[in-house]
Design an enzyme around this catalytic site. Structure first.
Site, PDB file in Angstrom:
ATOM      1  CG  ASN A  19     -21.452  -2.041 -64.077  1.00 34.16           C
ATOM      2  OD1 ASN A  19     -20.715  -1.501 -63.262  1.00 34.16           O
ATOM      3  ND2 ASN A  19     -21.557  -1.633 -65.331  1.00 34.16           N
ATOM      4  CE  LYS A  23     -21.806 -12.109 -65.613  1.00 37.02           C
ATOM      5  NZ  LYS A  23     -21.482 -11.536 -66.931  1.00 37.02           N
ATOM      6  CG  ASP A  79     -21.523 -11.991 -72.901  1.00 34.09           C
ATOM      7  OD1 ASP A  79     -21.995 -11.103 -72.167  1.00 34.09           O
ATOM      8  OD2 ASP A  79     -22.167 -12.485 -73.848  1.00 34.09           O
ATOM      9  N   GLY A 160     -29.617 -14.955 -61.717  1.00 39.73           N
ATOM     10  CA  GLY A 160     -29.990 -15.353 -63.075  1.00 39.73           C
ATOM     11  C   GLY A 160     -30.789 -16.644 -63.111  1.00 39.73           C
ATOM     12  CE1 TYR A 161     -33.012 -17.623 -68.090  1.00 40.13           C
ATOM     13  CE2 TYR A 161     -30.832 -16.626 -68.185  1.00 40.13           C
ATOM     14  CZ  TYR A 161     -32.137 -16.695 -68.629  1.00 40.13           C
ATOM     15  OH  TYR A 161     -32.577 -15.835 -69.610  1.00 40.13           O
ATOM     16  CG  ASP A 162     -27.154 -19.534 -60.371  1.00 39.36           C
ATOM     17  OD1 ASP A 162     -26.708 -20.047 -61.411  1.00 39.36           O
ATOM     18  OD2 ASP A 162     -26.480 -18.794 -59.632  1.00 39.36           O
ATOM     19  CE  LYS A 182     -23.071 -20.044 -60.377  1.00 41.13           C
ATOM     20  NZ  LYS A 182     -23.712 -18.720 -60.531  1.00 41.13           N
ATOM     21  NE  ARG A 188     -19.376 -15.415 -64.356  1.00 43.99           N
ATOM     22  CZ  ARG A 188     -20.638 -15.842 -64.174  1.00 43.99           C
ATOM     23  NH1 ARG A 188     -20.978 -16.487 -63.078  1.00 43.99           N
ATOM     24  NH2 ARG A 188     -21.553 -15.619 -65.092  1.00 43.99           N
TER      25      ARG A 188
HETATM   26  P1  IMP Z   1     -23.959 -11.713 -69.062  1.00 43.22           P
HETATM   27  O1  IMP Z   1     -24.343 -11.105 -70.377  1.00 43.22           O
HETATM   28  O2  IMP Z   1     -22.677 -12.443 -69.089  1.00 43.22           O
HETATM   29  O3  IMP Z   1     -24.034 -10.743 -67.934  1.00 43.22           O
HETATM   30  O4  IMP Z   1     -25.030 -12.824 -68.696  1.00 43.22           O
HETATM   31  C1  IMP Z   1     -26.269 -12.922 -69.329  1.00 43.22           C
HETATM   32  C2  IMP Z   1     -27.309 -13.468 -68.414  1.00 43.22           C
HETATM   33  O5  IMP Z   1     -27.027 -14.835 -68.185  1.00 43.22           O
HETATM   34  C3  IMP Z   1     -27.382 -12.833 -67.043  1.00 43.22           C
HETATM   35  O6  IMP Z   1     -28.248 -11.742 -67.023  1.00 43.22           O
HETATM   36  C4  IMP Z   1     -27.948 -13.948 -66.215  1.00 43.22           C
HETATM   37  O7  IMP Z   1     -29.348 -13.971 -66.325  1.00 43.22           O
HETATM   38  C5  IMP Z   1     -27.398 -15.178 -66.887  1.00 43.22           C
HETATM   39  N1  IMP Z   1     -26.225 -15.695 -66.187  1.00 43.22           N
HETATM   40  C6  IMP Z   1     -24.926 -15.383 -66.376  1.00 43.22           C
HETATM   41  N2  IMP Z   1     -24.151 -16.081 -65.546  1.00 43.22           N
HETATM   42  C7  IMP Z   1     -24.984 -16.850 -64.799  1.00 43.22           C
HETATM   43  C8  IMP Z   1     -24.771 -17.775 -63.757  1.00 43.22           C
HETATM   44  O8  IMP Z   1     -23.657 -18.056 -63.294  1.00 43.22           O
HETATM   45  N3  IMP Z   1     -25.878 -18.354 -63.259  1.00 43.22           N
HETATM   46  C9  IMP Z   1     -27.144 -18.083 -63.707  1.00 43.22           C
HETATM   47  N4  IMP Z   1     -27.378 -17.213 -64.667  1.00 43.22           N
HETATM   48  C10 IMP Z   1     -26.311 -16.600 -65.217  1.00 43.22           C
END
Ligand code: IMP
Length: 198
Positions: A19, A23, A79, A160-162, A182, A188
């Site tokens: 969702n 991504k 994930d 996210g943490y980018d 990226k 990913r």
């Molecule tokens: P998820 O459980 O795979 O959705 O990811 C967990 C968390 O990691 C997300 O809420 C983001 O904060 C962070 N995250 C996942 N992928 C990325 C990325 O490509 N760049 C930065 N933060 C990411």
């Protein structure tokens, strides 16, 4: 006998169990050609998918199985976790909820910068695990990118943490890169490349 032209027009349909629109945008750019990416909304799934496992592999599998059980169609989920050396691998599988349930990306980034304020070792890595269910069998693909945590936020793109992650060999964070940049080096993208070549 089926001709090549006929095979090529029949793209492989894959549901991406996410969702997260960021991504989806990243993966849509990578999975072109022989694939047709189907979103959860297009597959008629509007539920929140549980992410209650304590490993990336476990969570990826929970998500892909959730979708497969409801659709019977080929699908995959990813994930991702940010693993910071000086924090013994945290936030890792808990990256989404690092600053608490229902926290924002900015809350997580601020908590990370706070935890890292006295740390000289800034080494970190992003790790993505993809779970693919294809013809009822399950496969896993992993992608990793090494880098470091900056001392302040830089850039406004990505998610996210980018804004605090600078990949090794680059002088800018993921949030200062275009999607194309990226996608050439990210965790990913590396996991998706393995899926594609598989
Ligand atoms: P998820 O459980 O795979 O959705 O990811 C967990 C968390 O990691 C997300 O809420 C983001 O904060 C962070 N995250 C996942 N992928 C990325 C990325 O490509 N760049 C930065 N933060 C990411």
């Amino acid at each position: 006998m089926m001709r090549i032209e006929q095979i090529n027009t029949d793209k492989m349909k894959l549901i991406f169990a996410t969702n997260n629109k960021h991504k989806l945008e990243e993966v849509a750019q990578l999975l072109t050609g022989q694939f047709q990416l189907i979103t959860l909304a297009e597959a008629g799934i509007h539920a929140d998918i549980p992410e209650t496992a304590d490993t990336l592999e476990g969570n990826a599998a929970l998500k892909s199985r959730f979708v497969f059980e409801r659709t019977g169609l080929n699908c995959f989920a990813d994930d991702t976790g940010l693993e910071v050396e000086a924090l013994n691998g945290a936030p890792g599988v808990y990256s989404a909820r690092y600053a608490g349930e229902k926290c924002s990306f900015a809350d997580n980034v601020n908590k990370l910068l706070h935890e890292m304020q006295d740390k000289d070792n800034r080494a970190a890595k992003f790790r993505t695990v993809i779970s693919l269910i294809l013809d009822e069998k399950e496969y896993f693909f992993e992608g990793v990118v090494d880098g470091e945590i900056t001392r302040e936020v830089h850039g406004a793109d990505g998610f996210g943490y980018d804004p605090v992650f600078k990949p090794a060999g680059f002088d800018k964070t993921f949030a200062e890169m275009t999607l194309e940049e990226k996608n050439k080096i990210s965790h990913r993208a590396r996991a998706v490349e393995k899926l594609v070549s598989f």
